[in-house]
Write a protein that holds these residues in place. Structure first.
Motif, PDB file in Angstrom:
ATOM      1  N   GLU A  87       0.835  -1.203   0.000  1.00  0.00           N
ATOM      2  CA  GLU A  87       0.000   0.000   0.000  1.00  0.00           C
ATOM      3  C   GLU A  87       0.868   1.251   0.000  1.00  0.00           C
ATOM      4  OE1 GLU A  87      -3.971  -1.806   2.151  1.00  0.00           O
ATOM      5  OE2 GLU A  87      -2.702  -0.429   3.264  1.00  0.00           O
ATOM      6  N   ALA A  88       1.981   1.194   0.743  1.00  0.00           N
ATOM      7  CA  ALA A  88       2.881   2.342   0.756  1.00  0.00           C
ATOM      8  C   ALA A  88       3.394   2.601  -0.651  1.00  0.00           C
ATOM      9  CB  ALA A  88       4.036   2.097   1.716  1.00  0.00           C
ATOM     10  N   GLY A  89       3.738   1.520  -1.380  1.00  0.00           N
ATOM     11  CA  GLY A  89       4.188   1.668  -2.759  1.00  0.00           C
ATOM     12  C   GLY A  89       3.080   2.233  -3.640  1.00  0.00           C
ATOM     13  N   GLN A  90       1.867   1.739  -3.433  1.00  0.00           N
ATOM     14  CA  GLN A  90       0.739   2.206  -4.251  1.00  0.00           C
ATOM     15  C   GLN A  90       0.492   3.695  -4.078  1.00  0.00           C
ATOM     16  OE1 GLN A  90      -2.282  -0.540  -2.839  1.00  0.00           O
ATOM     17  NE2 GLN A  90      -2.448  -1.451  -4.851  1.00  0.00           N
ATOM     18  N   VAL A  91       0.460   4.154  -2.820  1.00  0.00           N
ATOM     19  CA  VAL A  91       0.144   5.572  -2.626  1.00  0.00           C
ATOM     20  C   VAL A  91       1.287   6.460  -3.111  1.00  0.00           C
ATOM     21  CG1 VAL A  91      -1.443   5.188  -0.701  1.00  0.00           C
ATOM     22  CG2 VAL A  91       0.937   5.662  -0.234  1.00  0.00           C
ATOM     23  N   LEU A  92       2.466   5.869  -3.312  1.00  0.00           N
ATOM     24  CA  LEU A  92       3.570   6.652  -3.869  1.00  0.00           C
ATOM     25  C   LEU A  92       3.589   6.573  -5.394  1.00  0.00           C
ATOM     26  CD1 LEU A  92       6.317   5.685  -1.279  1.00  0.00           C
ATOM     27  CD2 LEU A  92       5.313   7.943  -1.582  1.00  0.00           C
ATOM     28  N   GLY A  93       2.524   6.025  -5.976  1.00  0.00           N
ATOM     29  CA  GLY A  93       2.380   6.033  -7.422  1.00  0.00           C
ATOM     30  C   GLY A  93       3.208   4.988  -8.149  1.00  0.00           C
ATOM     31  N   MET A  94       3.657   3.951  -7.429  1.00  0.00           N
ATOM     32  CA  MET A  94       4.433   2.900  -8.100  1.00  0.00           C
ATOM     33  C   MET A  94       3.488   1.950  -8.831  1.00  0.00           C
ATOM     34  SD  MET A  94       7.303   1.778  -5.365  1.00  0.00           S
ATOM     35  CE  MET A  94       8.045   2.927  -4.224  1.00  0.00           C
ATOM     36  N   THR A  95       3.999   1.345  -9.908  1.00  0.00           N
ATOM     37  CA  THR A  95       3.224   0.327 -10.607  1.00  0.00           C
ATOM     38  C   THR A  95       3.358  -0.992  -9.841  1.00  0.00           C
ATOM     39  OG1 THR A  95       5.089  -0.400 -11.927  1.00  0.00           O
ATOM     40  CG2 THR A  95       3.766   1.382 -12.827  1.00  0.00           C
TER      41      THR A  95
END
Lengths: 267, 261
Positions: free
Chosen positions: A166-174
């Motif tokens: 989720e941390a990766g997702q909210v940072l706009g990572m694919t």
């Protein structure tokens, strides 16, 4: 004693050659099974449920009509819920893993080596002689070990807290970036101990390939009992092969210990 | 025009309704605190804004353009959701720092990955990465962590970890920075240092939404307060009014428990 000293170089030469075959099968299996296992792990975690949308849609439409006609709404029953939960890819991959883990590797070797010759019109698809035996053994070992690895990978991936993703997702990572840059190393750290078990087992399991006459180290040792290189009736070369396994697995143990230590810089 | 305009958000988990008809807006440079007891839907609301949950109903507009409309599947394409997320930053209750990277790398990683999509990345790679790193160091310095840039999360205290997480969220320059109970995992001593950072962000007019249980903090730092209960907004208004002179009985009940404690 003289006889022993006379045989020793001949035996060691033959066992070295056999162990080279062992290592070849070991290395090829790892190279094939490590990535294939990851693929199977992803397959067995697939959440693709092709029937979920249509069933939900059907219920929504039905309930809209019911509301217009002032009839009570209906929620999905047991069958509808089963259809919603139907995940064919996950099911397929888990079925394969079940079959492969559920049957002996020795049987799989025999099936992969002999069965195609019986069922295919053109006869056995494997090249003749040693290359064919090696190829068949490699295919059997890769499939078998990929299934075991896949379960370890899955445990490793599922063990990484969902908050990391989720941390990766909210940072706009694919999704791919999250796997490569966030999940992967944490997964590797988690799977080193179980993988070391499996990989050490693989070194020893390669000896099963002698069932299709793959000439690995135990085959080479046993040959001196029956007669090989002008020597027969010798039992000790067979037991001597244990030393090869022991030394090589000792090196692997050191390697895994080193990897674990390398990855201990984070928690 | 408000920075954020949320209209009629509704969210179900199975047959449980966790958010019902949530509407509010937020102006540039304002801080909004969302208070309410556990299970009132505060966190789910934040997660909806960050596209970690998909609302069943309603619209979300940022700077006047609708970025999510439950009735319009075109606004929900995965490829675009990724970019839309960048309007929002999210600081988690449990920090969720990446343990294998240093504090600095945690702050710069996402930006580096985004930079790879720039057409001029290959040509100016070194310069771009240096800029990102310099900015990361500046952010950590702002958080009072310049000495800790090369430490791994496990070598940092909870308060330090949360400040790194705030720097990480700020690195992408979100329009709206969201905090999900940023101090709930910290002991009182460490809570102070994190609240101080958020307070200074508010003073610099960072647009923020803060889900919190720290009532005094919400009263002093936030411009607006929303009190939620059972998935609905019970009361909203200027922070001091809601917390010191609540109109609704339910809000009074909730706040009195904090006053006693």
């Amino acid at each position: 004693m003289d006889k022993f000293l006379e045989a020793l170089p001949v035996v060691v030469n033959a066992l070295n050659e056999g162990f080279l075959q062992t290592l070849k099968l070991f290395a090829v299996t790892l190279v094939g099974a490590l990535p294939l296992g990851l693929l199977i792990a992803f397959g067995s975690m697939s959440r693709l449920a092709p029937l979920a949308r249509p069933v939900h849609w059907w219920f929504r439409r039905r309930n809209q009509k019911a509301a217009q006609a002032q009839q009570p709404e209906r929620s999905p029953g047991r069958i509808a819920r089963a259809l919603i939960a139907f995940q064919p890819i996950r099911l397929l991959f888990r079925l394969v893993v079940w079959v492969i883990r559920g049957t002996p590797l020795m049987l799989q070797l025999l099936i992969i080596f002999y069965i195609p010759g019986y069922v295919l019109d053109g006869g056995s698809p494997w090249p003749s002689g040693d290359p064919g035996r090696f190829l068949a053994a490699a295919v059997a070992f890769i499939i078998n070990y990929a299934c075991y690895f896949s379960v370890i990978y899955r445990g490793g991936i599922e063990g990484v807290p969902v908050g990391q993703q989720e941390a990766g997702q909210v940072l706009g990572m694919t999704k791919g970036q999250i796997f490569r840059h966030v999940t992967l190393l944490q997964m590797i750290k988690r799977i080193v101990p179980p993988m070391s078990n499996e990989i050490i087992t693989l070194v020893k399991d390669t000896s099963l390939a002698r069932i299709i006459s793959f000439q690995e180290v135990i085959w080479a040792g046993y040959a001196f009992l029956k007669g090989s290189h002008g020597i027969s009736g010798l039992i000790w070369p067979l037991f001597f092969t244990g030393l090869y396994f022991l030394v090589f697995n000792g090196l692997l143990t050191l390697l895994f210990g080193w990897v674990e230590k390398k990855l201990s810089y984070f928690q | 025009m408000p920075v954020l305009d949320v209209q009629h958000i509704e969210k179900h988990f199975g047959s449980t309704r966790v958010l019902e008809d949530i509407s509010f807006s937020l102006d540039q440079g304002q801080a909004l605190a969302i208070i309410g007891s556990s299970g009132s839907g505060k966190t789910t609301l934040l997660r909806c804004l960050n596209f970690l949950e998909k609302p069943d109903q309603g619209t979300i507009a940022v700077n006047g353009s609708v970025i999510f409309d439950a009735a319009d599947p075109d606004t929900q394409k995965e490829s675009e959701v990724r970019k839309k997320r960048l309007h929002f930053g999210l600081v988690f209750q449990s920090f969720n720092l990446f343990p294998q990277y240093t504090a600095l790398k945690n702050v710069t990683l996402a930006k580096e990955l985004l930079a790879q999509e720039r057409p001029d990345f290959k040509q100016n790679k070194k310069q771009i990465l240096d800029e990102i790193e310099a900015e990361g160091r500046t952010l950590l310095e702002k958080m009072g962590l310049s000495e800790r840039a090369n430490h791994y999360p496990s070598q940092l205290s909870g308060g330090q970890q949360q400040r790194v997480a705030i720097a990480r969220a700020l690195a992408l320059h979100p329009d709206i920075l969201c905090f999900d109970e940023p101090t709930s995992a910290l002991d009182p001593e460490l809570t102070g240092e994190v609240l101080k950072v958020i307070r200074s962000l508010a003073e610099q007019k960072t647009t923020m939404i803060i889900v919190t249980h720290e009532m005094a903090f919400a009263r002093d730092v936030a411009d607006q307060v929303i009190f939620m209960d059972g998935g609905v907004i019970v009361e909203q208004g200027p922070a001091r009014d809601v917390i010191e002179r609540p109109k609704e009985e339910r809000t009074r009940q909730f706040l009195s428990r904090y006053a006693q404690g």
